[in-house]
Design an enzyme around this catalytic site. Sequence first.
Site, PDB file in Angstrom:
ATOM      1  N   ASP A  52       6.821  29.566  51.581  1.00  0.00           N
ATOM      2  CA  ASP A  52       7.160  28.282  51.761  1.00  0.00           C
ATOM      3  C   ASP A  52       6.911  28.001  53.298  1.00  0.00           C
ATOM      4  O   ASP A  52       6.765  28.793  53.967  1.00  0.00           O
ATOM      5  CB  ASP A  52       8.914  27.972  51.479  1.00  0.00           C
ATOM      6  N   HIS A 112       8.296  33.184  53.731  1.00  0.00           N
ATOM      7  CA  HIS A 112       7.883  32.279  54.493  1.00  0.00           C
ATOM      8  C   HIS A 112       6.422  32.597  55.137  1.00  0.00           C
ATOM      9  O   HIS A 112       6.787  33.398  56.178  1.00  0.00           O
ATOM     10  CB  HIS A 112       8.846  31.707  55.427  1.00  0.00           C
TER      11      HIS A 112
HETATM   12 NI    NI Z   1      11.505  25.478  53.209  1.00  0.00          NI
END
Ligand code: NI
Length: 373
Positions: free
Chosen positions: A168, A311
Amino acid sequence: MKRETLKHRRRRLRREKLIRNCTRIAVCVIAALGLIALGWNLVAPHLGNRAEQAGTQKQDGPIVEVQAAETEDGSGTAGIAQLAETTTVPYEVPGWQYDNTGWWYALSNSTYYQNGFAVIDDKTYHFDQSGYISTGWTPIGGKGYYFDENGVYDPERNASMMIAMTFDDGPGNYTCDLLDVLKQYGAKATFFLQGVNIEQYGGEAVSRMSAEGHLIGNHSYDHPNMLKLSAEDAAAQFQRTDNLIAQYNNGVGAAVVRFPYGNKSKELEQIAARPCFMWDVDTLDWESKNVQSNIQAVLDGVEPGQIILMHDIYQSTVEACKTIIPELINRGYELVTLETLAAANGVELQNGVTYYGFSAADFAAGNISDAEE
Ligand code: NI
């Protein structure tokens, strides 16, 4: 007078020379065009005459069944349907046909297979409701089936050791490093992008995701808590990011969505208008920023069918992936996109529905999606 004649003669000679040169060039051009045309005629039939067949798509109009499929969900023997009257069968009958949508099979000048399996020349194919063959992982009647690029069913392909790594908030400074690692091990992943970071870090990583077979998701423009936005502002968050993604993804926006912080509502799912995803394993990589704890968060207790959340904007995450990805493969896992993971587990993704995961525990708990909530 004599001088005039000479001048005229010179002019005439020059004109004749010009005409000769022009003629020579014209002959060359015509010959070249002729050769190109000849070449095209030799090649065109092998391209499946896609252009010629536009407009004779066979699914025009309602499907009229001549013989019903064995089961309604397509998991049995294929049915036989009547071709629309406007449709011409361009190739040999019975036989394989090709149009703008894909391959289908004509049993006669007026019928075709649809909604089920059929054995043709000792190979098993599957035809969808419109009569086109399936390729890749396909959910049929709640089960995942694998068909090769020619649509031939391969019962040997195993979906039991798949996992989906999702990243993400990118793209970021380390995304291309991560793409290199994925490429090195033949692994696929899903990236949920923020529009603001496509603007800041450029589209190179997005172009690579698109070209290298990863799935691209929309994670809003700048990561707001979308529950606090008006419907209009929420739609704009997705639209802005889709427009940016499209610039690097053959003109197409994101196929899937993940809401910032996982904050969702039925209304937001409708606005997203695509399959939405949560996760099974939250590595908390954004908090720890520690390579070793990232590695443990994924590898300790990993199970097939899980969705892993990381991430790619953190160097520690990408470093950890240099250990995690080969180790998962070493343990027999296949790293796939969310679309593949769902299809291989027999789940047909729907727009406006959020999916939580596809592990045995998710299935046992009935916790696959919020479709029935
Ligand atoms: Ni996010």
